[in-house]
Design an enzyme around this catalytic site. Sequence first.
Site, PDB file in Angstrom:
ATOM      1  N   GLY A  45      68.206 -16.385  16.622  1.00 38.83           N
ATOM      2  CA  GLY A  45      69.623 -16.068  16.677  1.00 38.83           C
ATOM      3  C   GLY A  45      70.432 -17.175  16.040  1.00 38.83           C
ATOM      4  O   GLY A  45      69.964 -18.316  15.945  1.00 38.83           O
ATOM      5  N   GLN A  50      77.362 -22.407  13.656  1.00 41.48           N
ATOM      6  CA  GLN A  50      76.191 -23.268  13.483  1.00 41.48           C
ATOM      7  C   GLN A  50      75.926 -23.597  12.016  1.00 41.48           C
ATOM      8  O   GLN A  50      75.130 -24.490  11.712  1.00 41.48           O
ATOM      9  CB  GLN A  50      74.945 -22.624  14.104  1.00 41.48           C
ATOM     10  CG  GLN A  50      75.019 -22.537  15.625  1.00 41.48           C
ATOM     11  CD  GLN A  50      73.761 -21.925  16.191  1.00 41.48           C
ATOM     12  OE1 GLN A  50      73.653 -20.714  16.283  1.00 41.48           O
ATOM     13  NE2 GLN A  50      72.792 -22.753  16.536  1.00 41.48           N
ATOM     14  N   CYS A  95      67.733 -23.713  20.754  1.00 48.17           N
ATOM     15  CA  CYS A  95      68.878 -23.509  19.872  1.00 48.17           C
ATOM     16  C   CYS A  95      68.652 -24.287  18.581  1.00 48.17           C
ATOM     17  O   CYS A  95      68.215 -25.433  18.628  1.00 48.17           O
ATOM     18  CB  CYS A  95      70.139 -24.014  20.569  1.00 48.17           C
ATOM     19  SG  CYS A  95      71.648 -23.833  19.614  1.00 48.17           S
ATOM     20  N   LEU A  96      68.929 -23.666  17.444  1.00 49.91           N
ATOM     21  CA  LEU A  96      68.726 -24.363  16.166  1.00 49.91           C
ATOM     22  C   LEU A  96      69.622 -25.592  16.040  1.00 49.91           C
ATOM     23  O   LEU A  96      69.329 -26.490  15.256  1.00 49.91           O
ATOM     24  CB  LEU A  96      68.975 -23.404  14.991  1.00 49.91           C
ATOM     25  CG  LEU A  96      67.917 -22.311  14.790  1.00 49.91           C
ATOM     26  CD1 LEU A  96      68.290 -21.427  13.609  1.00 49.91           C
ATOM     27  CD2 LEU A  96      66.535 -22.916  14.594  1.00 49.91           C
ATOM     28  N   HIS A 137      73.770 -16.216  24.792  1.00 47.75           N
ATOM     29  CA  HIS A 137      73.617 -17.547  24.187  1.00 47.75           C
ATOM     30  C   HIS A 137      74.489 -17.658  22.933  1.00 47.75           C
ATOM     31  O   HIS A 137      75.236 -18.628  22.778  1.00 47.75           O
ATOM     32  CB  HIS A 137      72.136 -17.784  23.838  1.00 47.75           C
ATOM     33  CG  HIS A 137      71.868 -19.072  23.119  1.00 47.75           C
ATOM     34  ND1 HIS A 137      71.155 -20.109  23.692  1.00 47.75           N
ATOM     35  CD2 HIS A 137      72.235 -19.504  21.888  1.00 47.75           C
ATOM     36  CE1 HIS A 137      71.094 -21.120  22.826  1.00 47.75           C
ATOM     37  NE2 HIS A 137      71.735 -20.775  21.716  1.00 47.75           N
ATOM     38  N   GLU A 138      74.407 -16.656  22.065  1.00 48.62           N
ATOM     39  CA  GLU A 138      75.165 -16.716  20.802  1.00 48.62           C
ATOM     40  C   GLU A 138      76.660 -16.552  21.038  1.00 48.62           C
ATOM     41  O   GLU A 138      77.477 -17.185  20.361  1.00 48.62           O
ATOM     42  CB  GLU A 138      74.654 -15.657  19.820  1.00 48.62           C
ATOM     43  CG  GLU A 138      73.175 -15.771  19.438  1.00 48.62           C
ATOM     44  CD  GLU A 138      72.758 -17.151  18.960  1.00 48.62           C
ATOM     45  OE1 GLU A 138      73.610 -17.893  18.431  1.00 48.62           O
ATOM     46  OE2 GLU A 138      71.577 -17.499  19.134  1.00 48.62           O
ATOM     47  N   HIS A 141      78.396 -19.738  21.741  1.00 44.59           N
ATOM     48  CA  HIS A 141      78.719 -20.537  20.548  1.00 44.59           C
ATOM     49  C   HIS A 141      80.105 -20.174  20.008  1.00 44.59           C
ATOM     50  O   HIS A 141      80.829 -21.036  19.508  1.00 44.59           O
ATOM     51  CB  HIS A 141      77.695 -20.283  19.430  1.00 44.59           C
ATOM     52  CG  HIS A 141      76.418 -21.061  19.573  1.00 44.59           C
ATOM     53  ND1 HIS A 141      76.370 -22.434  19.570  1.00 44.59           N
ATOM     54  CD2 HIS A 141      75.132 -20.651  19.699  1.00 44.59           C
ATOM     55  CE1 HIS A 141      75.111 -22.835  19.691  1.00 44.59           C
ATOM     56  NE2 HIS A 141      74.331 -21.769  19.780  1.00 44.59           N
TER      57      HIS A 141
HETATM   58 CO    CO Z   1      72.295 -21.719  19.890  1.00 46.96          CO
END
Ligand code: CO
Length: 170
Positions: A45, A50, A95-96, A137-138, A141
């Site tokens: 995701g 990000q 998470c990236l 989660h996304e 962000h």
């Molecule tokens: Co993330």
Amino acid sequence: MIREIVVYPDKRLKQVSKPVETFDATLHTLLDDMFETMRAKNGVGLAAIQIGVPLRILIINEPDNEDRQLKEKTLEMINPLLQEQSGSTKFQEGCLSVPGFYEEVDRFASVKVTYRDRYGTPHTIEDNGFLAIAIQHEMDHLDGKVFVEKLSIIKRKKFEKEWKKRLKSS
Ligand code: CO
């Protein structure tokens, strides 16, 4: 085009992203870049912030049984809104923007979310599995929140200490 991932604790990750107003070729390029970047980094995701773009856009693509991430299977959610939520669950998240760190956080077990696709068409999705977790989660962000901020105080302190060390040594 693969873009650079913004890494915690970069201040950009704290921004509250703005709604998308035009569903044009620029948006489509951004979505395509997000997919390429996510796949290149082995993520499931990604939110636009990000890669440094403060717009309310997220993508999710859980690899299939053969571990492939087909572009056409990507869920692209623009201007998502949480309409209903119920239950609670814990999930080991990563998470990236916090590469290599995984920890359990609390989430709603099921959610109902409305959103638009890349053409501006409205959709509704309901899920009580992996997708429900990934969407939450996304969506965090988009409001400037990273999952490590949901950890207990003790776990958070431990994380911050380890993370500082890692950033210094890299
Ligand atoms: Co993330």
